[in-house]
Design a protein around this motif. Structure first.
Motif, PDB file in Angstrom:
ATOM      1  N   TRP A  45      22.177  38.168  36.689  1.00 45.86           N
ATOM      2  CA  TRP A  45      23.504  38.227  37.408  1.00 45.86           C
ATOM      3  C   TRP A  45      24.543  37.384  37.036  1.00 45.86           C
ATOM      4  CZ3 TRP A  45      24.568  33.752  39.973  1.00 45.86           C
ATOM      5  CH2 TRP A  45      23.235  33.043  40.300  1.00 45.86           C
ATOM      6  N   ASP A  46      25.983  37.814  36.686  1.00 48.37           N
ATOM      7  CA  ASP A  46      26.808  36.789  36.437  1.00 48.37           C
ATOM      8  C   ASP A  46      27.420  36.102  37.629  1.00 48.37           C
ATOM      9  OD1 ASP A  46      27.145  38.122  33.741  1.00 48.37           O
ATOM     10  OD2 ASP A  46      28.561  39.548  34.624  1.00 48.37           O
ATOM     11  N   ASN A  47      27.963  34.723  37.222  1.00 52.93           N
ATOM     12  CA  ASN A  47      28.053  33.745  38.215  1.00 52.93           C
ATOM     13  C   ASN A  47      29.787  34.043  38.478  1.00 52.93           C
ATOM     14  OD1 ASN A  47      29.436  32.531  35.901  1.00 52.93           O
ATOM     15  ND2 ASN A  47      28.568  30.611  36.255  1.00 52.93           N
ATOM     16  N   SER A  48      30.366  34.991  38.071  1.00 53.86           N
ATOM     17  CA  SER A  48      31.876  35.220  38.369  1.00 53.86           C
ATOM     18  C   SER A  48      32.162  36.385  38.101  1.00 53.86           C
ATOM     19  CB  SER A  48      32.806  34.431  37.533  1.00 53.86           C
ATOM     20  OG  SER A  48      32.387  34.604  36.132  1.00 53.86           O
ATOM     21  N   GLY A  49      33.198  37.013  38.802  1.00 48.26           N
ATOM     22  CA  GLY A  49      33.478  38.389  38.876  1.00 48.26           C
ATOM     23  C   GLY A  49      34.373  38.785  40.101  1.00 48.26           C
ATOM     24  N   SER A  50      34.590  40.045  40.462  1.00 51.44           N
ATOM     25  CA  SER A  50      35.087  40.432  41.555  1.00 51.44           C
ATOM     26  C   SER A  50      34.257  41.044  42.618  1.00 51.44           C
ATOM     27  CB  SER A  50      36.314  41.437  41.305  1.00 51.44           C
ATOM     28  OG  SER A  50      35.696  42.544  40.504  1.00 51.44           O
ATOM     29  N   ILE A  51      34.683  41.282  43.910  1.00 53.82           N
ATOM     30  CA  ILE A  51      33.924  41.804  45.060  1.00 53.82           C
ATOM     31  C   ILE A  51      34.379  43.051  45.384  1.00 53.82           C
ATOM     32  CG2 ILE A  51      33.031  41.595  47.194  1.00 53.82           C
ATOM     33  CD1 ILE A  51      33.310  38.262  46.732  1.00 53.82           C
ATOM     34  N   GLY A  52      33.634  44.308  45.073  1.00 54.43           N
ATOM     35  CA  GLY A  52      34.250  45.668  45.312  1.00 54.43           C
ATOM     36  C   GLY A  52      34.530  45.749  46.568  1.00 54.43           C
ATOM     37  N   SER A  78      33.618  32.889  41.553  1.00 53.67           N
ATOM     38  CA  SER A  78      33.180  32.122  40.607  1.00 53.67           C
ATOM     39  C   SER A  78      32.159  31.002  40.831  1.00 53.67           C
ATOM     40  CB  SER A  78      34.673  31.446  39.816  1.00 53.67           C
ATOM     41  OG  SER A  78      35.325  30.755  40.754  1.00 53.67           O
ATOM     42  N   ASP A  79      31.901  30.419  39.699  1.00 54.04           N
ATOM     43  CA  ASP A  79      30.847  29.073  39.567  1.00 54.04           C
ATOM     44  C   ASP A  79      29.697  29.265  40.905  1.00 54.04           C
ATOM     45  OD1 ASP A  79      32.810  27.819  38.190  1.00 54.04           O
ATOM     46  OD2 ASP A  79      33.946  27.047  39.783  1.00 54.04           O
ATOM     47  N   MET A  80      29.273  30.597  40.890  1.00 53.42           N
ATOM     48  CA  MET A  80      28.021  30.841  41.764  1.00 53.42           C
ATOM     49  C   MET A  80      26.740  30.262  41.292  1.00 53.42           C
ATOM     50  SD  MET A  80      27.136  34.261  43.653  1.00 53.42           S
ATOM     51  CE  MET A  80      25.600  34.869  43.232  1.00 53.42           C
ATOM     52  N   THR A  81      26.205  29.541  41.947  1.00 50.75           N
ATOM     53  CA  THR A  81      24.777  29.068  41.566  1.00 50.75           C
ATOM     54  C   THR A  81      23.761  29.051  42.794  1.00 50.75           C
ATOM     55  OG1 THR A  81      25.411  26.719  42.301  1.00 50.75           O
ATOM     56  CG2 THR A  81      25.734  27.185  40.067  1.00 50.75           C
ATOM     57  N   VAL A  82      22.584  29.241  42.424  1.00 49.37           N
ATOM     58  CA  VAL A  82      21.542  29.113  43.690  1.00 49.37           C
ATOM     59  C   VAL A  82      20.673  27.971  43.303  1.00 49.37           C
ATOM     60  CG1 VAL A  82      19.601  30.569  44.667  1.00 49.37           C
ATOM     61  CG2 VAL A  82      21.550  31.705  43.835  1.00 49.37           C
ATOM     62  N   ARG A 105      32.676  29.698  44.662  1.00 45.53           N
ATOM     63  CA  ARG A 105      34.148  29.763  45.093  1.00 45.53           C
ATOM     64  C   ARG A 105      34.730  30.998  45.219  1.00 45.53           C
ATOM     65  NH1 ARG A 105      38.144  25.895  41.972  1.00 45.53           N
ATOM     66  NH2 ARG A 105      37.511  24.422  43.386  1.00 45.53           N
ATOM     67  N   LEU A 106      35.121  31.367  46.447  1.00 45.87           N
ATOM     68  CA  LEU A 106      35.847  32.761  46.751  1.00 45.87           C
ATOM     69  C   LEU A 106      37.212  32.750  46.645  1.00 45.87           C
ATOM     70  CD1 LEU A 106      33.691  33.683  49.954  1.00 45.87           C
ATOM     71  CD2 LEU A 106      33.342  34.266  47.474  1.00 45.87           C
ATOM     72  N   LYS A 107      37.952  33.295  45.858  1.00 47.23           N
ATOM     73  CA  LYS A 107      39.455  33.338  45.650  1.00 47.23           C
ATOM     74  C   LYS A 107      40.095  34.553  46.201  1.00 47.23           C
ATOM     75  CE  LYS A 107      43.309  32.372  42.341  1.00 47.23           C
ATOM     76  NZ  LYS A 107      43.565  32.304  41.093  1.00 47.23           N
ATOM     77  N   ASN A 108      41.074  34.295  47.068  1.00 48.36           N
ATOM     78  CA  ASN A 108      41.804  35.603  47.362  1.00 48.36           C
ATOM     79  C   ASN A 108      43.042  35.663  46.395  1.00 48.36           C
ATOM     80  OD1 ASN A 108      43.429  37.191  48.700  1.00 48.36           O
ATOM     81  ND2 ASN A 108      43.878  35.817  50.352  1.00 48.36           N
ATOM     82  N   VAL A 109      42.815  36.970  45.660  1.00 48.58           N
ATOM     83  CA  VAL A 109      44.094  37.379  44.775  1.00 48.58           C
ATOM     84  C   VAL A 109      44.981  38.309  45.304  1.00 48.58           C
ATOM     85  CG1 VAL A 109      42.663  36.692  42.858  1.00 48.58           C
ATOM     86  CG2 VAL A 109      42.539  39.188  43.887  1.00 48.58           C
ATOM     87  N   SER A 110      44.928  38.511  46.714  1.00 49.87           N
ATOM     88  CA  SER A 110      45.743  39.560  47.372  1.00 49.87           C
ATOM     89  C   SER A 110      47.245  38.622  47.652  1.00 49.87           C
ATOM     90  CB  SER A 110      44.938  39.766  48.673  1.00 49.87           C
ATOM     91  OG  SER A 110      45.920  40.417  49.565  1.00 49.87           O
ATOM     92  N   ALA A 151      46.545  33.751  50.816  1.00 49.19           N
ATOM     93  CA  ALA A 151      46.869  34.416  49.764  1.00 49.19           C
ATOM     94  C   ALA A 151      47.070  33.213  48.626  1.00 49.19           C
ATOM     95  CB  ALA A 151      48.373  35.314  50.089  1.00 49.19           C
ATOM     96  N   GLY A 152      46.273  33.645  47.444  1.00 46.94           N
ATOM     97  CA  GLY A 152      46.467  33.089  46.190  1.00 46.94           C
ATOM     98  C   GLY A 152      45.705  31.715  46.363  1.00 46.94           C
ATOM     99  N   THR A 153      44.771  31.542  47.542  1.00 46.66           N
ATOM    100  CA  THR A 153      44.157  30.180  47.329  1.00 46.66           C
ATOM    101  C   THR A 153      42.540  30.708  47.382  1.00 46.66           C
ATOM    102  OG1 THR A 153      43.796  30.319  49.792  1.00 46.66           O
ATOM    103  CG2 THR A 153      45.738  28.824  48.878  1.00 46.66           C
ATOM    104  N   TYR A 154      41.596  29.557  47.402  1.00 49.25           N
ATOM    105  CA  TYR A 154      40.291  29.706  47.446  1.00 49.25           C
ATOM    106  C   TYR A 154      39.526  29.107  48.417  1.00 49.25           C
ATOM    107  CZ  TYR A 154      40.454  25.300  45.025  1.00 49.25           C
ATOM    108  OH  TYR A 154      40.615  23.836  44.657  1.00 49.25           O
ATOM    109  N   ALA A 155      38.283  29.267  48.659  1.00 57.32           N
ATOM    110  CA  ALA A 155      37.475  28.730  49.714  1.00 57.32           C
ATOM    111  C   ALA A 155      36.006  28.481  48.856  1.00 57.32           C
ATOM    112  CB  ALA A 155      37.431  29.424  50.648  1.00 57.32           C
ATOM    113  N   ASP A 156      35.717  27.156  48.848  1.00 53.39           N
ATOM    114  CA  ASP A 156      34.465  26.651  48.277  1.00 53.39           C
ATOM    115  C   ASP A 156      33.358  26.802  49.292  1.00 53.39           C
ATOM    116  OD1 ASP A 156      35.337  25.994  45.719  1.00 53.39           O
ATOM    117  OD2 ASP A 156      36.172  24.088  46.352  1.00 53.39           O
ATOM    118  N   ILE A 157      32.344  27.342  48.908  1.00 53.03           N
ATOM    119  CA  ILE A 157      31.232  27.430  49.850  1.00 53.03           C
ATOM    120  C   ILE A 157      30.089  26.816  49.180  1.00 53.03           C
ATOM    121  CG2 ILE A 157      29.509  29.090  51.031  1.00 53.03           C
ATOM    122  CD1 ILE A 157      32.598  29.738  51.496  1.00 53.03           C
TER     123      ILE A 157
END
Length: 122
Positions: free
Chosen positions: A24-31, A38-42, A50-55, A87-93
């Motif tokens: 799997w890719d560590n970045s992309g869009s959620i359908g 982005s920057d997804m690691t396990v 990191r989840l970014k709201n591009v709306s 809008a336009g910001t992100y949340a780090d999980i």
């Protein structure tokens, strides 16, 4: 010909046994959402992403990410609880609980994001 056949067999075995290059890719869009990850690691401590709201609008979102093995079975998942992302910001999980073996999830063939809640806030 006799020298080439053993080499071909060895290469085939290495391709089957080697870690998957199609992981799997560590970045992309959620359908179905205007959220990008982005920057997804396990790791042993859980899921980091990191989840970014591009709306153009603030959103309320909760998500589930499932990790799938070669046979198509779910081997683990993580649920990202409900949160608001302007809008336009992100949340780090970070250190989000992972249900399943973290090594198997890290090495899974693929992963699938599923939206549980997705609402635009006007």
């Amino acid at each position: 010909m006799k020298k080439i056949f053993p080499l071909a067999v060895l290469l085939a075995i290495l391709m089957i046994c080697a870690p998957s290059a199609l992981a799997w890719d560590n970045s992309g869009s959620i359908g179905g959402t205007d959220i990008e990850f982005s920057d997804m690691t396990v790791s042993k401590t859980g899921l980091d992403v990191r989840l970014k709201n591009v709306s153009a609008f603030d959103v309320k979102v909760s998500l589930r990410v499932a990790f799938i093995d070669r046979e198509g079975n779910t081997i683990g998942y993580s649920i990202v609880g409900l949160r608001e992302i302007p809008a336009g910001t992100y949340a780090d999980i970070s250190r989000n609980f992972l249900n399943g073996n973290w090594r198997q999830c890290r090495d899974a063939r693929r992963m699938i994001w599923e939206k549980m809640t997705y609402e635009q806030i006007y």
